[in-house]
Design an enzyme around this catalytic site. Structure first.
Site, PDB file in Angstrom:
ATOM      1  N   HIS A   1     -11.341  -0.647   6.831  1.00  0.00           N
ATOM      2  CA  HIS A   1      -9.896  -0.819   6.648  1.00  0.00           C
ATOM      3  C   HIS A   1      -9.078  -0.065   7.697  1.00  0.00           C
ATOM      4  CE1 HIS A   1      -6.356  -0.841   3.527  1.00  0.00           C
ATOM      5  NE2 HIS A   1      -5.965  -1.159   4.738  1.00  0.00           N
TER       6      HIS A   1
ATOM      7  N   HIS B   1      -4.525   0.878  11.152  1.00  0.00           N
ATOM      8  CA  HIS B   1      -5.777   0.123  11.257  1.00  0.00           C
ATOM      9  C   HIS B   1      -6.330   0.138  12.681  1.00  0.00           C
ATOM     10  CE1 HIS B   1      -3.385  -2.276   8.083  1.00  0.00           C
ATOM     11  NE2 HIS B   1      -4.155  -1.420   7.442  1.00  0.00           N
TER      12      HIS B   1
ATOM     13  N   GLU C   1       0.801  -1.220   0.000  1.00  0.00           N
ATOM     14  CA  GLU C   1       0.000   0.000   0.000  1.00  0.00           C
ATOM     15  C   GLU C   1       0.841   1.281   0.000  1.00  0.00           C
ATOM     16  OE1 GLU C   1      -4.192  -0.513   1.731  1.00  0.00           O
ATOM     17  OE2 GLU C   1      -2.827  -1.171   3.322  1.00  0.00           O
TER      18      GLU C   1
ATOM     19  N   HIS D   1      -0.609   5.528   7.592  1.00  0.00           N
ATOM     20  CA  HIS D   1      -1.757   4.649   7.364  1.00  0.00           C
ATOM     21  C   HIS D   1      -1.769   3.612   8.468  1.00  0.00           C
ATOM     22  CE1 HIS D   1      -4.688   1.915   5.843  1.00  0.00           C
ATOM     23  NE2 HIS D   1      -3.805   0.977   5.555  1.00  0.00           N
TER      24      HIS D   1
END
Length: 245
Positions: free
Chosen positions: A167, A98, A77, A96
């Site tokens: 996500h 989660h 990603e 990023h």
């Protein structure tokens, strides 16, 4: 050390902090834009953030390609970072993650994530939700190419944080210290908001309160450095700090 050396040390620190503060686990990543080449950014190889060292840092072009020949596995990603850096010249660092406390707000309609505590003000008054299915249909929910990364960047727009349906979230900021601070407080803010919703109506921070908080923020102020030094020490990497308070 050079400016770049200090920046890469800070990137290692950022990874360690995010892991220690349980924003990321085996998955999730943080990147920083090259200080002299805005068309490039630095991101670790595919490795749990807790274990990342300087040797694991790789330089990428904005389309997610390593600048040098690279045999090691890279994050699938990485296009999240490239897409946001490409769309937002003001952004110098991207996370990023989660974090589970944030996930409900990306899948429950009608309940937006809002800043409700003073340390959550930096997520901004608008936290958009990006649904990969809107444009790309049924996928594995991972951002694995530039069209998906660019679409996420469009949804982020000028905001600091965007949720990714089912996500996680992305955070974008003007410095590594700022994006780490923001990312640490996104799940904490979410936990407080969720707890408050069980008690009654929630009063989020007003736009004026958010602006007042932002007006006084400086990435290397004593107050900000205090948190960075504290988190780095807790994460066991204080020896990498490039400045002493």
């Amino acid at each position: 050390m050079s400016k770049l050396d200090n920046l890469l040390n800070d990137l290692v620190i950022a990874n360690r902090i995010l892991a220690n503060e349980e924003v990321v686990d085996a998955y999730g990543h943080v990147s920083v834009r090259h200080p002299d080449r805005p068309d490039r950014f630095f991101l670790a190889r595919s490795l749990a953030p807790e274990f990342i060292t300087r040797d694991d840092i790789i330089e990428f072009t904005l389309d997610g390609k390593p600048v040098k020949d690279e045999k090691r596995a890279v994050y699938l990603e990485r296009f999240i970072h490239g897409g946001i850096f490409e769309a937002r010249p003001d952004v110098m660092a991207v996370v990023h993650a989660h974090a589970e406390d944030v996930l409900p707000f990306g899948i429950a309609s009608g309940t937006p994530l809002r800043p409700v505590i003073h340390s959550g003000s930096f997520i901004g008054s608008n936290v958009p939700v990006w649904d990969i299915a809107d444009k790309f249909g049924d996928t594995n929910l991972l951002v694995t190419n530039m069209p998906q990364g660019r679409d996420l960047a469009v949804r982020l727009g000028g905001s600091n944080v965007a949720l990714m349906r089912g996500h996680g979230f992305v955070a974008a900021a003007r410095s590594l210290i700022e994006v780490v601070r923001m990312s640490v407080y996104v799940p904490r803010n979410a936990r407080v908001q969720m707890a408050a919703m069980r008690l009654g109506a929630v009063k989020p921070l007003s736009r004026g309160e958010i602006e007042a908080r932002n007006a006084g923020y400086k990435p290397h102020s004593p107050e900000t450095w205090r948190a960075w030094e504290y988190w780095a020490t807790r994460a066991g990497c204080a020896e990498l700090l490039s400045k002493k308070g």
